[in-house]
Design an enzyme around this catalytic site. Sequence first.
Site, PDB file in Angstrom:
ATOM      1  N   HIS A   6      -4.167   3.373  -3.448  1.00 31.50           N
ATOM      2  CA  HIS A   6      -4.268   2.845  -2.032  1.00 31.50           C
ATOM      3  C   HIS A   6      -3.531   1.523  -1.924  1.00 31.50           C
ATOM      4  O   HIS A   6      -2.902   1.374  -0.853  1.00 31.50           O
ATOM      5  CB  HIS A   6      -5.728   2.516  -1.584  1.00 31.50           C
ATOM      6  CG  HIS A   6      -5.910   1.537  -0.518  1.00 31.50           C
ATOM      7  ND1 HIS A   6      -6.098   1.847   0.624  1.00 31.50           N
ATOM      8  CD2 HIS A   6      -6.023   0.302  -0.543  1.00 31.50           C
ATOM      9  CE1 HIS A   6      -6.182   0.739   1.671  1.00 31.50           C
ATOM     10  NE2 HIS A   6      -6.173  -0.255   0.667  1.00 31.50           N
ATOM     11  N   HIS A  21     -28.515 -15.365  24.929  1.00 30.10           N
ATOM     12  CA  HIS A  21     -27.386 -15.195  26.183  1.00 30.10           C
ATOM     13  C   HIS A  21     -26.987 -16.546  26.722  1.00 30.10           C
ATOM     14  O   HIS A  21     -25.934 -16.617  27.781  1.00 30.10           O
ATOM     15  CB  HIS A  21     -28.160 -14.702  27.455  1.00 30.10           C
ATOM     16  CG  HIS A  21     -28.512 -13.126  27.304  1.00 30.10           C
ATOM     17  ND1 HIS A  21     -29.190 -12.659  26.312  1.00 30.10           N
ATOM     18  CD2 HIS A  21     -28.181 -12.187  28.199  1.00 30.10           C
ATOM     19  CE1 HIS A  21     -29.043 -11.361  26.492  1.00 30.10           C
ATOM     20  NE2 HIS A  21     -28.621 -11.002  27.351  1.00 30.10           N
ATOM     21  N   GLU A  51     -17.615  -4.078  24.481  1.00 33.25           N
ATOM     22  CA  GLU A  51     -16.998  -5.165  24.382  1.00 33.25           C
ATOM     23  C   GLU A  51     -15.637  -5.114  23.460  1.00 33.25           C
ATOM     24  O   GLU A  51     -14.380  -5.574  23.940  1.00 33.25           O
ATOM     25  CB  GLU A  51     -17.693  -6.535  24.163  1.00 33.25           C
ATOM     26  CG  GLU A  51     -18.570  -6.980  25.102  1.00 33.25           C
ATOM     27  CD  GLU A  51     -20.077  -6.214  24.959  1.00 33.25           C
ATOM     28  OE1 GLU A  51     -20.106  -5.167  23.982  1.00 33.25           O
ATOM     29  OE2 GLU A  51     -20.951  -6.295  25.663  1.00 33.25           O
ATOM     30  N   HIS A  96       0.843  -1.106   0.070  1.00 36.34           N
ATOM     31  CA  HIS A  96      -0.024  -0.192   0.072  1.00 36.34           C
ATOM     32  C   HIS A  96       0.860   1.306   0.142  1.00 36.34           C
ATOM     33  O   HIS A  96       1.323   1.607   1.084  1.00 36.34           O
ATOM     34  CB  HIS A  96      -0.884   0.045   1.077  1.00 36.34           C
ATOM     35  CG  HIS A  96      -1.832  -1.221   1.390  1.00 36.34           C
ATOM     36  ND1 HIS A  96      -1.488  -2.142   1.864  1.00 36.34           N
ATOM     37  CD2 HIS A  96      -2.984  -1.326   1.042  1.00 36.34           C
ATOM     38  CE1 HIS A  96      -2.237  -3.455   1.592  1.00 36.34           C
ATOM     39  NE2 HIS A  96      -3.504  -2.527   1.274  1.00 36.34           N
TER      40      HIS A  96
HETATM   41  C1  LIG Z   1     -11.353  -4.653   9.872  1.00 37.06           C
HETATM   42  C2  LIG Z   1     -10.994  -4.226   8.456  1.00 37.06           C
HETATM   43  N1  LIG Z   1     -11.595  -4.509   7.390  1.00 37.06           N
HETATM   44  C3  LIG Z   1     -11.402  -4.244   6.374  1.00 37.06           C
HETATM   45  C4  LIG Z   1      -9.854  -4.113   5.933  1.00 37.06           C
HETATM   46  C5  LIG Z   1      -9.384  -4.001   4.636  1.00 37.06           C
HETATM   47  N2  LIG Z   1      -8.915  -2.789   4.143  1.00 37.06           N
HETATM   48  C6  LIG Z   1      -7.698  -2.528   4.314  1.00 37.06           C
HETATM   49  S1  LIG Z   1      -7.283  -0.812   4.145  1.00 37.06           S
HETATM   50  C7  LIG Z   1      -8.844  -0.510   3.825  1.00 37.06           C
HETATM   51  C8  LIG Z   1      -9.420   0.833   3.314  1.00 37.06           C
HETATM   52  C9  LIG Z   1      -8.783   1.767   4.623  1.00 37.06           C
HETATM   53  O1  LIG Z   1      -9.348   3.174   3.927  1.00 37.06           O
HETATM   54  P1  LIG Z   1      -8.333   4.120   4.636  1.00 37.06           P
HETATM   55  O2  LIG Z   1      -8.484   3.771   6.123  1.00 37.06           O
HETATM   56  O3  LIG Z   1      -9.113   5.549   4.233  1.00 37.06           O
HETATM   57  O4  LIG Z   1      -7.052   4.204   3.943  1.00 37.06           O
HETATM   58  P2  LIG Z   1      -6.152   4.730   2.761  1.00 37.06           P
HETATM   59  O5  LIG Z   1      -7.143   4.084   1.671  1.00 37.06           O
HETATM   60  O6  LIG Z   1      -6.721   6.153   2.843  1.00 37.06           O
HETATM   61  O7  LIG Z   1      -4.850   4.468   2.835  1.00 37.06           O
HETATM   62  C10 LIG Z   1     -10.037  -1.618   3.832  1.00 37.06           C
HETATM   63  C11 LIG Z   1     -11.308  -1.867   3.645  1.00 37.06           C
HETATM   64  C12 LIG Z   1      -8.928  -4.248   7.086  1.00 37.06           C
HETATM   65  N3  LIG Z   1      -7.589  -4.080   7.111  1.00 37.06           N
HETATM   66  N4  LIG Z   1      -9.544  -4.221   8.401  1.00 37.06           N
END
Ligand SMILES: Cc1ncc(C[n+]2csc(CCOP(=O)(O)OP(=O)(O)O)c2C)c(N)n1
Length: 654
Positions: free
Chosen positions: A262, A470, A408, A28
Amino acid sequence: MNIKAIEAAATSIRSLAMDGVEKANSGHPGLPMGCAELGALLYGEIMKHDPSNPDWIDRDRFILSAGHGSMLLYSLLHLSGYGLTIDDLKNFRQLGSVTAGHPEYGAAKGIETTTGPLGAGFSNAVGLAIAELMLGARFNTPDGKIIDHFTYVLSGDGCMMEGITSEAASLAGHLGLGKLVVFYDSNHITIDGSTDLAFTEDVLARYKAYNWQALKGDAYDIPGIMSLVESAKAETEKPTMILLESTIGKGSPNMAGSHKVHGAPLGPDEIVATRKNLGIPEDASFYVAPEVTEYFTAKKDRWKSGHEAWMVLFEAWSKANPDLKSGWDDFFADPDMAAAAMPSYDVGKGVATRSAGNNAQVAMAKAVPNLVGGSADLAASNKTSMPEFGEFSKADRTGRTINFGVREHGMGGITNGIALHGGFRPFCATFLVFADYMRPTIRLAALMGLPVVYVFTHDSIYVGEDGPTHQPVEHVESLRIIPNVRVLRPADAEETNVAWQMAIERTDGPTVLALTRQNLAVLEKTDPEWAAKCRQGAHVALASKGAPDVVVVATGSEVEMAMIAAGKSAKNVRVVSMISRELFESQDAVYKDSIVPGGTRVVVAEAGVGAGWRGIASSAADILSIDRFGESGKAEEVAADLNMTADRLVEIIG
Ligand SMILES: Cc1ncc(C[n+]2csc(CCOP(=O)(O)OP(=O)(O)O)c2C)c(N)n1
Ligand SMILES: [Mg+2]
């Protein structure tokens, strides 16, 4: 401040990040390129740290909650001298390298936590900030502020969308964690495209409502960021959220601002174009400008002398406060288990293991002064209160009980953060059925090897009237299948003592204590070595006369039921209490054979799904389990309706 050097460092970070991703053909580049100036400022100007002593307890912490931007962290650890080499950066995302796809705690110095699941790091940071206050409140003196550091976080749009951050931020605001500073990389881009697709709320207004100081700036205004950080530091009563307007992939002429940057390499042509745009020599891959090396080298002495000044302070504090120093040493040593005066019980007395759990926990808390934690609004039900040790609040930072509220997931992440800080042995608690709400954080504790204790009560259908929502059925098994989670389901009050001891003795991963709502008889122990054998996973709770015809393996509340069944059966039955199946299965054959003799028929009883027992039971028909959801009704009637009875067990024994 040398703005030119910060700008050059930002350019070098962009080079390292885009080339690392390009070489791995995976990763990334967008976030590191977009946040390069902020990263350089954090590691060069903002943070109190000493890269040559990365374990310094009073260092500022930096948490990259947006873990996919790992090349930002790795570039900074390289540039600022944490020991990551350029070859490490070139090995990004390769098997066995310390520069894993997402930062992994323990892989390299300077990685404070494992991130990747978005929002998890943010919640850890709240725990780190709580731990900082707790430690400072206990040990700081007017002349010796030995604990006084900030926790910085970098979050993205994804972190801001995830629920865990809302839970953690809400609690952080309530608790007034003034040394927590979160940067929000507001680039309006996530994987699928613009945040307009699904995220148009006013984040700063939300954080204001959480009782945070909410600030806004430009990710490329270097003096502006510094003055925002000053404002954050000046606000001691509230955590601070700094929204920085940014551009994902900044520096890439054709891809900046697009979701395409990204999570994919720029490609050779765009790399060349980006180098040109940034003034990087055309063929210079993994480029670090000479003035950047100079800048960070020049910082080294300053960082070192900062750390040395702290050591002088710590020495003086130790001499002036020998009692506090000895308390400090206890906080950072293995707990003195022998000092815990565990409660004792009369055989036959009915005690819910949740109540026994509280007795054990309080006894443990007296001997282990750094045991801290709390429940997600179920302290009275989980029986995790320790009133004599106070409650952690804005007014009292020494309290050892944390009221997590009904949060939680946040609780799990915060507890991990407290463990990560160092100095504390944290626990947290809820109903076993709601472990699902915090499962991702349990998984991360296991992955990181954090010795967190989970007190999960109301551990079966014997919850009764609250009904199937529960009544955990699959939960004990579903926690067992997470690698490195140790699940303990004690059979009575005495085993609960041992379970708490085992949980605190463990240093390399989390422990689940599955405890009952209902009373269980304190069992007469057949084997004088039973407590030691619990540490190997199982002991013979009821010996048969001579060689057994059948061994009944049971856990928790079903051990008592198995004893009743053994009494009713015409067969010669041995009952085994298996407090931990995983521990038992990892023992040597001689021990296992002494508990469950090879060649003898084995029947299993557990009030939950049975699939996990197939390796122990002689056949699928030899498992008395509950492979469906429960019912609302009186506990005994629900158990009878689901066939979880001694009579049914007698039938299976045959
Ligand atoms: C809990 C979770 N859900 C989904 C993902 C997959 N994922 C990785 S980065 C991302 C998008 C994140 O967007 P952002 O935080 O704005 O990062 P940017 O694209 O700006 O680098 C997703 C959905 C993850 N890593 N963790
Ligand atoms: Mg984004």
